[in-house]
Scaffold this motif. Structure first.
Motif, PDB file in Angstrom:
ATOM      1  N   PRO A 100      50.873  15.027 116.208  1.00 35.53           N
ATOM      2  CA  PRO A 100      50.576  15.965 114.929  1.00 35.53           C
ATOM      3  C   PRO A 100      49.423  16.890 115.171  1.00 35.53           C
ATOM      4  CG  PRO A 100      50.134  13.818 114.291  1.00 35.53           C
ATOM      5  CD  PRO A 100      50.591  13.760 115.696  1.00 35.53           C
ATOM      6  N   ALA A 101      49.643  17.864 114.434  1.00 32.59           N
ATOM      7  CA  ALA A 101      48.458  18.994 114.615  1.00 32.59           C
ATOM      8  C   ALA A 101      47.243  18.538 113.643  1.00 32.59           C
ATOM      9  CB  ALA A 101      48.903  20.388 114.193  1.00 32.59           C
ATOM     10  N   PRO A 102      46.189  18.583 114.244  1.00 32.66           N
ATOM     11  CA  PRO A 102      44.836  18.129 113.325  1.00 32.66           C
ATOM     12  C   PRO A 102      44.986  18.742 111.928  1.00 32.66           C
ATOM     13  CG  PRO A 102      44.237  19.519 115.071  1.00 32.66           C
ATOM     14  CD  PRO A 102      45.563  19.516 115.188  1.00 32.66           C
ATOM     15  N   LYS A 103      44.510  18.036 111.040  1.00 30.11           N
ATOM     16  CA  LYS A 103      44.680  18.614 109.637  1.00 30.11           C
ATOM     17  C   LYS A 103      43.240  19.088 109.290  1.00 30.11           C
ATOM     18  CE  LYS A 103      45.804  17.268 104.874  1.00 30.11           C
ATOM     19  NZ  LYS A 103      46.025  16.200 104.085  1.00 30.11           N
ATOM     20  N   GLY A 104      42.930  20.312 108.846  1.00 33.35           N
ATOM     21  CA  GLY A 104      41.945  20.976 108.545  1.00 33.35           C
ATOM     22  C   GLY A 104      41.322  20.472 107.277  1.00 33.35           C
ATOM     23  N   PRO A 105      40.067  21.183 106.843  1.00 39.84           N
ATOM     24  CA  PRO A 105      39.475  20.531 105.650  1.00 39.84           C
ATOM     25  C   PRO A 105      40.194  21.108 104.531  1.00 39.84           C
ATOM     26  CG  PRO A 105      38.081  22.188 106.878  1.00 39.84           C
ATOM     27  CD  PRO A 105      39.221  21.837 107.839  1.00 39.84           C
ATOM     28  N   GLY A 106      40.092  20.463 103.659  1.00 37.41           N
ATOM     29  CA  GLY A 106      40.814  21.016 102.391  1.00 37.41           C
ATOM     30  C   GLY A 106      39.739  21.603 101.472  1.00 37.41           C
ATOM     31  N   PRO A 107      40.377  22.120 100.075  1.00 35.87           N
ATOM     32  CA  PRO A 107      39.364  22.551  99.232  1.00 35.87           C
ATOM     33  C   PRO A 107      38.503  21.668  98.580  1.00 35.87           C
ATOM     34  CG  PRO A 107      41.652  22.381  98.120  1.00 35.87           C
ATOM     35  CD  PRO A 107      41.578  21.926  99.667  1.00 35.87           C
TER      36      PRO A 107
END
Length: 227
Positions: A100-107
């Motif tokens: 799975p693609a790495p999840k970026g930082p959220g708000p």
């Protein structure tokens, strides 16, 4: 006596030459007469000690066509490609599971509605512990929008382990350091050394002008810890 010796000598001279040839065998003994030639018995089988008889083989005719076996196939079209395939075939490609693609930082998930800037809005949290220290983090709402701050100031956080001050942090806040279309925050994240297995860490927040004058206490937050 002399007569007997003479008879033996004559008998020896009367032996045929064939008796001393290589083919003579003691089994073929004959009685020799005192006079005359002795006759040898006729041989019943071949006793030739010469070369072995040569066997005859049917040789292939020089002009006959010999079909050579075809072990490697037909290389008339693309010899180089076929030889490479036979010597070093390319291994089949292995199937790789797609990760799975790495999840970026959220708000920033901090509530802003109804909150006053520079007030006691959010809890102080322990985010890590070590053998003799804890790491705490405190967010501070600096401004709800950029047009609410006209002059810069220093935001100060003093860190206490139980009743002993162990650290002091300053952040310089200016109008151009604030977000244009949303609220702005400061995050005080600091490691505080501790002497007991259990205790309390406290952060006192204050502000001054950019020259460090006119200090104003804003609020304080505390949190328990356990190693």
């Amino acid at each position: 006596m002399f007569r007997t010796a003479l008879i033996l000598a004559l008998s020896a001279l009367a032996l045929p030459a064939a008796a001393f040839e290589p083919g003579f065998d003691s089994d073929d003994a004959v009685a020799f007469a005192p006079r005359g030639k002795a006759e040898l018995p006729e041989r019943t089988g071949p006793r030739d000690l010469g070369d072995d008889p040569v066997e005859e083989f049917d040789l292939l005719d020089d002009e006959a066509e010999v079909d050579e076996p075809d072990f490697l196939g037909d290389f008339s079209d693309s010899d180089d490609d076929l030889v490479i395939d036979l010597i070093d075939p390319e291994p089949p490609a292995r199937k790789q599971a797609s990760s799975p693609a790495p999840k970026g930082p959220g708000p920033i998930n901090l509530e802003v509605a109804g909150r006053e800037p520079l007030a006691d809005n959010y809890p102080l949290q322990v985010v890590a512990v070590d053998r003799d220290a804890v790491v705490v983090e405190l967010p501070v709402l600096v401004a709800s929008s950029s047009n609410t701050v006209e002059e810069g100031f220093l935001l100060i956080a003093e860190v206490f382990s139980d009743d002993e001050r162990v650290s002091r942090i300053e952040q310089r806040i200016e109008p151009n350091s604030l977000a244009t279309f949303g609220p702005s925050f400061s995050f005080f994240r600091v490691m505080a050394p501790v002497s007991d297995k259990e205790g309390q860490v406290t952060i006192k927040v204050s502000k001054t002008d950019l020259e460090g004058q006119n200090a104003t206490e804003l609020f304080s937050r505390a949190t328990p810890y356990a190693l």
